[in-house]
Design an enzyme around this catalytic site. Structure first.
Site, PDB file in Angstrom:
ATOM      1  N   VAL A 133     -63.291  29.609  16.195  1.00  0.00           N
ATOM      2  CA  VAL A 133     -63.549  28.748  17.342  1.00  0.00           C
ATOM      3  C   VAL A 133     -64.924  29.122  17.869  1.00  0.00           C
ATOM      4  O   VAL A 133     -65.279  30.301  17.907  1.00  0.00           O
ATOM      5  CB  VAL A 133     -62.484  28.956  18.443  1.00  0.00           C
ATOM      6  CG1 VAL A 133     -62.741  28.011  19.621  1.00  0.00           C
ATOM      7  CG2 VAL A 133     -61.082  28.751  17.892  1.00  0.00           C
ATOM      8  N   CYS A 134     -65.693  28.112  18.236  1.00  0.00           N
ATOM      9  CA  CYS A 134     -66.970  28.351  18.928  1.00  0.00           C
ATOM     10  C   CYS A 134     -67.884  29.202  18.032  1.00  0.00           C
ATOM     11  O   CYS A 134     -67.946  28.970  16.820  1.00  0.00           O
ATOM     12  CB  CYS A 134     -66.644  29.011  20.256  1.00  0.00           C
ATOM     13  SG  CYS A 134     -67.916  28.958  21.517  1.00  0.00           S
ATOM     14  N   THR A 135     -68.559  30.184  18.570  1.00  0.00           N
ATOM     15  CA  THR A 135     -69.490  30.989  17.776  1.00  0.00           C
ATOM     16  C   THR A 135     -68.786  31.982  16.851  1.00  0.00           C
ATOM     17  O   THR A 135     -69.463  32.746  16.138  1.00  0.00           O
ATOM     18  CB  THR A 135     -70.463  31.757  18.693  1.00  0.00           C
ATOM     19  OG1 THR A 135     -69.708  32.439  19.689  1.00  0.00           O
ATOM     20  CG2 THR A 135     -71.427  30.808  19.378  1.00  0.00           C
TER      21      THR A 135
END
Lengths: 232, 232
Positions: free
Chosen positions: A103-105
């Site tokens: 998720v995300c970075t």
């Protein structure tokens, strides 16, 4: 679904963005017979970027084989990318797991572990271009499936793809029951959830505020990418 | 917004549904100068309904005055309703706070503390009718504002109202920047996030599975409502 429990593991690390993890956790923990592991180097509480301390349930060495590994993102992802113990754990978990997710970075950590070469992947919009350094194909979708590699964009994207995985693992009815259980019928009061919707002024203001962190992150990515190439 | 920090407090209790809390936490912790407190009787880690252990940052006695108190829900809300220390803390916090809020079945604890008499309130759809016992007016909206009493329906509703509060406290631009920061541009893969959308078959199946817990909860509510009346 077999009688085997579905074992989902989340990497817990200092300065993670906790909602990256807690969103898909809430969905996957509701799968019938799910076992959820929160994994870090020690069992000491791990603080999120805003200070919420969460207790790991397993260490790298003591973690069972997983059906799914999920790497959340957050400001703390920088040091992960050059942390040999973390990268070795991610490689091992990815080899054993049916689903490799972020998720995300969090996808930057997967990239640094060499798990994204030639694969399409998502990332938080601000760090997305950095994925190329790891041989990945940055993709500006909220959720990107490449085989059973599932990467989400920023933070809340993890809730969406966890429901998709729940449907694959346990059937659409179970996924829909989980969605109803958490009343995931979102009604954001503003329409600013993506760079396209938020508009250039807001994107520019946020990007400016994050400039120092992003420069530092770009350096960390460059260093991790060089180390990865040297190891090959 | 003044230079004073915005102090948001979340009640942390055994068997809470962690996403009720972690969703609005992620939004409110991003307010400029926010201080976020996780409050329980002791500072020992508190396990969620699926076992995620989160560390409290303050006890009832040592908690500073709050600008916002938020009570999440979850299976553990039952015992809260007859817990004198919890109810006394909620009454005190509500007296001092600008915003009194709850997510999911957290509104039942506000009700047991006597904070919902004559007020409109939301709750997880399955427990919503129980609010009447506390003199509240159950309302089937996702987020219900009654003055600065803000109650959300199930689980993910807390993200939506936290963005609304962020806008009141720090301006719409800040709220929109937070929304973009967490890429809250939800794209649920199914359309089953409310009883109306999920349809009667799924609602009936879930309600049947939860019947034992809901009977127990109804008893706990009746007992708490009787105690509240006796105290008045």
């Amino acid at each position: 679904m077999t009688d085997q429990p579905f074992r989902a593991g989340f990497l817990l690390f200092p300065k993670l963005t906790q909602l990256d993890m807690t969103g898909p956790y809430e969905v996957l923990a509701r799968l019938p017979g799910a076992q959820v592991h929160l994994i870090w180097k020690t069992r000491e509480p791990v603080p999120s970027d805003h200070g919420m301390a969460i207790v790991p349930t397993a260490t790298f060495d003591a973690c069972p084989a997983l059906d799914l590994i999920c790497v959340p993102g957050g400001p703390g992802v920088g040091p992960l990318m050059s942390d040999g113990a973390v990268l070795a754990f991610l490689r091992r978990a990815a080899e054993e797991a049916r689903y490799v997710t972020s998720v995300c970075t969090g996808s930057l950590a997967l990239g640094a572990a060499g798990l994204l070469r030639g694969r399409k992947a998502a990332c938080h919009w601000m760090s997305r271009p950095l994925l190329s350094s790891f041989g990945a194909e940055p993709t500006d979708e909220r959720v990107v499936w490449d085989g059973t590699l599932v990467t989400g964009g920023g933070v809340t994207a993890g809730i969406d793809f966890a429901l998709q995985i729940a449907a694959e693992v346990a059937g659409a009815d179970t996924a829909r029951a989980i969605q109803l259980g958490i009343e995931y019928d979102p009604a954001p009061p503003f329409d600013a959830g993506s760079p396209e919707r938020a508009g250039p002024a807001l994107v520019e203001a946020i990007t400016r505020r994050a400039a120092t962190r992003q420069r530092e992150r770009a350096d960390q990515v460059a260093e991790a990418a060089a180390a990865l190439r040297a190891a090959e």
